[in-house]
Design an enzyme around this catalytic site. Sequence first.
Site, short mmCIF file in Angstrom:
data_model
loop_
_atom_site.label_atom_id
_atom_site.label_comp_id
_atom_site.label_asym_id
_atom_site.label_seq_id
_atom_site.Cartn_x
_atom_site.Cartn_y
_atom_site.Cartn_z
N SER A 150 0.83 -1.21 0.00
CA SER A 150 0.00 0.00 0.00
C SER A 150 0.85 1.25 0.00
O SER A 150 1.95 1.27 0.57
CB SER A 150 -0.88 -0.01 1.26
OG SER A 150 -1.44 1.27 1.48
N TYR A 173 -1.46 -0.87 10.66
CA TYR A 173 -1.80 -1.48 9.36
C TYR A 173 -0.66 -1.25 8.38
O TYR A 173 -0.13 -2.18 7.79
CB TYR A 173 -3.12 -0.91 8.80
CG TYR A 173 -3.23 -1.10 7.32
CD1 TYR A 173 -2.99 -0.04 6.44
CD2 TYR A 173 -3.52 -2.35 6.78
CE1 TYR A 173 -3.04 -0.23 5.07
CE2 TYR A 173 -3.58 -2.54 5.41
CZ TYR A 173 -3.33 -1.47 4.57
OH TYR A 173 -3.38 -1.65 3.21
N LYS A 191 2.42 -3.80 6.48
CA LYS A 191 2.77 -3.84 5.05
C LYS A 191 4.27 -3.67 4.90
O LYS A 191 4.94 -4.37 4.14
CB LYS A 191 2.03 -2.75 4.27
CG LYS A 191 0.53 -2.96 4.17
CD LYS A 191 0.17 -4.23 3.40
CE LYS A 191 -1.33 -4.39 3.22
NZ LYS A 191 -1.67 -5.68 2.57
#
Length: 335
Positions: free
Chosen positions: A124, A148, A152
């Site tokens: 992302s 989050y 990644k």
Amino acid sequence: MKILVTGGVGYIGSHTCCELLANNYEVVIIDNLSNSSIDVVAKIEKITGKKVTFYEGDVCKKEILSKIFKQEKIDAVIHFAGYKAVGESVEKPLMYYRNNIDSTLSLLEVMKEYNCKKIVFSSSATVYGNPETLPITEDFPLHTTNPYGTTKLMIEQILADLYKADNNWSIAILRYFNPIGAHKSGIIGENPNGIPNNLMPYIVKVATKELKELNIFGNDYNTKDGTGIRDYIHVIDLAQGHIKAIEKITKEKGIDTYNLGTGNGYSVLDLVNTFKMVNHVDIPYKIVERRKGDIAICYASTKKAEKLLNWTAKLTLEDMCRDSYNYAIKNRKDK
Ligand code: WQD
């Protein structure tokens, strides 16, 4: 070629499965249905006219992964499965680290066991944090501001270390900007449960009168109209970028990272006004406080993906707005 798609029943996963099938790949899906529903499997088959092999299960569990690799001759993997709500990750960091890292480690260990060393990873743009300059290129400094995004970043590091240890792996890391839109058929699309965190699904719920009005998080950013600017990309363009990545890792060993965006930045008001114009609906809104953690502007340089993946996004903001609304209308709850 047979591709295992983890999280293949989710929003981006399901659109990618349709593109894989349309390009004559065989598709095997594993999904624990924690953020999607089983009827999407039949929808993928309806859109493509092709069969999908589906396993319900948790990618953290090596038993189910071993069963799949034993029963199916998997040539490559696209790894979508993972929790992805920024706000939720701040409240529940352990759940995010456990799920997103565990699932990836289990997957990579089983892939290694079965000598399947080709993987496309769903990363992302959030790993860039707040960029100093624009557009963002893949060699920009990486900085995350929520668990989050950090999962990644950690998974990207795990993949880099894995390749360093064994350069028989073929790894493509895809950093998505802001995926929106839906399949033209209106059969699959974005269907977040409850009140959406993201802009487009919220606009859609206002358009269908499920929600009263849009809250625009701040209009005092240093942008043309004061609202936040993002690189919105049609989910179909994003899915096609995965096909190019699969072709790349099939052809050659190595590891590389690619931005999947359009290279264009659009403001919140651009999106609202385009949505209204294209769909002939009103979108009442009010300006409220900035959302904590938001950045002002983010959009991609897409040169590397153009050159090395032979891929560019083709669909417009109008297409994204039209397809999102079309999906919502065709799948209204109160129909
Ligand atoms: C876009 C713009 C908001 C909602 C997030 C994740 C990122 C990725 C994509 C997973 C911003 C504004 C939003 C609303 C608003 N997900 N907005 N009112 O924050 O750019 O990215 O989703 O990989 O990791 O961080 O997307 O759609 O939430 O916000 O004004 O009700 O819309 O301030 O400017 P974001 P978003």
